[in-house]
Design a protein around this motif. Structure first.
Motif, PDB file in Angstrom:
ATOM      1  N   GLU A 178     -64.429  -2.926   6.079  1.00 10.84           N
ATOM      2  CA  GLU A 178     -63.438  -3.019   4.662  1.00 10.84           C
ATOM      3  C   GLU A 178     -63.417  -1.060   4.428  1.00 10.84           C
ATOM      4  OE1 GLU A 178     -64.953  -5.439   1.968  1.00 10.84           O
ATOM      5  OE2 GLU A 178     -64.938  -7.005   2.496  1.00 10.84           O
ATOM      6  N   ALA A 179     -63.784  -0.521   4.390  1.00 10.54           N
ATOM      7  CA  ALA A 179     -63.837   0.879   3.919  1.00 10.54           C
ATOM      8  C   ALA A 179     -62.736   1.510   5.158  1.00 10.54           C
ATOM      9  CB  ALA A 179     -64.772   1.623   3.934  1.00 10.54           C
ATOM     10  N   THR A 180     -62.789   0.989   6.374  1.00  7.96           N
ATOM     11  CA  THR A 180     -62.359   1.236   7.264  1.00  7.96           C
ATOM     12  C   THR A 180     -61.052   1.517   7.611  1.00  7.96           C
ATOM     13  OG1 THR A 180     -63.816   1.417   8.980  1.00  7.96           O
ATOM     14  CG2 THR A 180     -62.007   2.409   9.556  1.00  7.96           C
ATOM     15  N   THR A 181     -60.593  -0.215   6.819  1.00  6.94           N
ATOM     16  CA  THR A 181     -58.992  -0.692   7.339  1.00  6.94           C
ATOM     17  C   THR A 181     -58.154  -0.790   5.725  1.00  6.94           C
ATOM     18  OG1 THR A 181     -60.049  -2.873   6.484  1.00  6.94           O
ATOM     19  CG2 THR A 181     -59.767  -2.669   8.675  1.00  6.94           C
ATOM     20  N   ALA A 182     -58.835   0.129   4.610  1.00  9.82           N
ATOM     21  CA  ALA A 182     -58.907   0.201   3.447  1.00  9.82           C
ATOM     22  C   ALA A 182     -57.329   0.827   3.293  1.00  9.82           C
ATOM     23  CB  ALA A 182     -59.544   0.526   1.762  1.00  9.82           C
ATOM     24  N   PRO A 183     -56.728   0.433   2.799  1.00 12.27           N
ATOM     25  CA  PRO A 183     -55.523   1.818   2.851  1.00 12.27           C
ATOM     26  C   PRO A 183     -56.475   3.535   1.971  1.00 12.27           C
ATOM     27  CG  PRO A 183     -54.938  -0.062   1.558  1.00 12.27           C
ATOM     28  CD  PRO A 183     -55.729  -0.102   1.464  1.00 12.27           C
ATOM     29  N   VAL A 226     -54.388   7.539   2.283  1.00  9.34           N
ATOM     30  CA  VAL A 226     -54.011   8.298   1.200  1.00  9.34           C
ATOM     31  C   VAL A 226     -53.131   6.955   0.190  1.00  9.34           C
ATOM     32  CG1 VAL A 226     -51.728   9.856   0.846  1.00  9.34           C
ATOM     33  CG2 VAL A 226     -53.738  10.093   2.949  1.00  9.34           C
ATOM     34  N   PRO A 227     -51.646   7.050   1.028  1.00  7.87           N
ATOM     35  CA  PRO A 227     -50.966   5.757  -0.781  1.00  7.87           C
ATOM     36  C   PRO A 227     -51.771   5.604  -1.554  1.00  7.87           C
ATOM     37  CG  PRO A 227     -50.761   5.399   1.556  1.00  7.87           C
ATOM     38  CD  PRO A 227     -51.886   6.683   1.769  1.00  7.87           C
ATOM     39  N   ALA A 228     -53.065   4.912  -1.675  1.00  7.78           N
ATOM     40  CA  ALA A 228     -54.358   4.434  -2.507  1.00  7.78           C
ATOM     41  C   ALA A 228     -54.778   4.867  -2.989  1.00  7.78           C
ATOM     42  CB  ALA A 228     -54.712   3.112  -1.788  1.00  7.78           C
ATOM     43  N   VAL A 229     -54.446   6.127  -3.167  1.00  8.89           N
ATOM     44  CA  VAL A 229     -55.285   7.441  -4.237  1.00  8.89           C
ATOM     45  C   VAL A 229     -54.530   7.501  -5.040  1.00  8.89           C
ATOM     46  CG1 VAL A 229     -56.574   9.826  -3.927  1.00  8.89           C
ATOM     47  CG2 VAL A 229     -57.050   8.516  -1.609  1.00  8.89           C
ATOM     48  N   ASP A 244     -54.378  15.091   3.277  1.00  6.82           N
ATOM     49  CA  ASP A 244     -55.852  14.848   3.241  1.00  6.82           C
ATOM     50  C   ASP A 244     -56.313  13.718   2.976  1.00  6.82           C
ATOM     51  OD1 ASP A 244     -56.633  15.414   0.933  1.00  6.82           O
ATOM     52  OD2 ASP A 244     -57.258  17.309   1.543  1.00  6.82           O
ATOM     53  N   GLU A 245     -57.623  13.305   3.748  1.00  3.98           N
ATOM     54  CA  GLU A 245     -57.711  11.976   3.100  1.00  3.98           C
ATOM     55  C   GLU A 245     -58.130  12.143   1.620  1.00  3.98           C
ATOM     56  OE1 GLU A 245     -61.163  15.386   4.963  1.00  3.98           O
ATOM     57  OE2 GLU A 245     -58.913  14.633   5.803  1.00  3.98           O
ATOM     58  N   ASN A 246     -58.443  12.979   1.112  1.00  2.47           N
ATOM     59  CA  ASN A 246     -58.500  12.644  -0.445  1.00  2.47           C
ATOM     60  C   ASN A 246     -57.463  12.264  -1.541  1.00  2.47           C
ATOM     61  OD1 ASN A 246     -61.438  13.076   0.056  1.00  2.47           O
ATOM     62  ND2 ASN A 246     -61.285  15.533   0.292  1.00  2.47           N
TER      63      ASN A 246
END
Length: 331
Positions: A24-29, A31-34, A222-224
């Protein structure tokens, strides 16, 4: 052995649960969800917007000056006063010196701080609220923030621009008027001449600019979910340039109305826009609506690129300071 058999299913279930969480963590959105956990205060946004506006306008004002004179002095063939932005810039510097290119900046400096404070703060607040409400970042939220910002800033933008344009386009043979003299001459009603043209220029501009800017910042994050400063500048330059090009026709109409070059005094705002557009079309054709498009892009792109970078730097400093305060209070 029986104990092992009893615990194995639990172990397998734990492993499967871990795998599911990992999946789930891998497939979760990403950048847009941050969404930033800590947002800065309204006061911080207003101060950041004001500073960003002043820094931006000081950087590009001579280009804006040349752009305004170029748009206001239309002509054909040998009757053309200037052959493009560079020629306009060089002619004015040769005749009057570089200080002349900052003519009218007083009204801009007085108006740009509240204008950019309103524009950037309203757009930022609306976007943040929509991000939290919808649970993810979206370019649409930025575009809607732009609509709100453009509507709110109009009360500052129109008086500021008409004073600036009148000071920039006055004949060099005439004594340089002060901003206060122009305000007195125009009166309250005159300060809001061309408001409809300003509205129809700024709202589409803000939709495109803030929507595209947010889209690029999300894509370049970035990823954050943090967009690097060079990418912030690049996004501002690209979105500002594109939005400036699209809104040039209405900017040409607005400039000619506010400069008093449209020769359509005494008409309603909508009639002024129609009459000015018809006059430009009949005399210069479709190309007339894009008179000064390149100078406008060269003005708007760096203005918003520099302003947004300045705003972003200030907001991140304020955000980090807020996070440290919260951590110190918890400790």
């Amino acid at each position: 052995g029986s104990l092992h058999k009893q615990h194995c299913p639990l172990a397998r279930e734990d492993t499967m649960a871990d795998d599911q969480v990992s999946s789930e963590a891998t497939t979760a959105p990403s950048v847009p969800a941050v969404i930033p956990e800590h947002t800065t205060s309204l006061t911080s946004k207003i101060i950041s917007g004001s500073v960003a506006g002043v820094v931006g306008i000081l950087s590009i004002y001579p280009i804006d000056f040349a752009k305004t004179r170029l748009q206001a002095s239309m002509g054909k063939g040998s009757s053309r006063q200037y052959n493009g932005l560079f020629d306009c810039f060089v002619q004015n510097v040769r005749r009057h010196g570089i200080r002349y290119m900052y003519r009218g900046i007083q009204s801009n400096l007085a108006g740009i701080a509240p204008e950019k404070a309103i524009k950037l703060t309203v757009a930022d607040v609306v976007r943040e609220r929509l991000d939290v409400w919808r649970g993810h970042r979206s370019a649409l939220h930025g575009a809607l923030g732009g609509v709100a910002a453009g509507t709110c800033q109009l009360i500052v933008t129109n008086p500021m621009e008409i004073v600036k344009i009148r000071m920039q386009t006055v004949s060099s043979a005439v004594a340089k008027p002060s901003a206060l003299h122009v305000v007195r001459e125009l009166g309250i009603r005159g300060l809001f001449r061309g408001t409809s043209a300003t509205f129809f220029r700024d709202i589409p501009f803000n939709i495109v600019f803030f929507g595209l800017n947010d889209y690029l910042k999300i894509k370049l994050a970035d990823e954050n979910g943090v967009t690097p400063f060079p990418s912030v500048l690049g996004a501002g330059l690209a979105s500002g340039g594109f939005a400036a090009w699209l809104s040039t026709p209405m900017d040409v109409i607005k400039t000619r109305i506010q400069a008093g070059k449209a020769e359509i005094e005494g008409q309603s705002m909508s009639q002024e826009i129609k009459a000015c557009a018809s006059k430009i079309m009949s005399e210069y054709g479709p190309a007339g609506f894009f008179r000064g498009a390149i100078p406008r892009i060269l003005t708007i792109a760096p203005l918003f690129g520099i302003a947004l970078l300045t705003y972003e730097v200030q907001q991140r400093v304020a955000q980090n300071a807020q996070i440290r305060r919260v951590e110190n209070e918890d400790n």
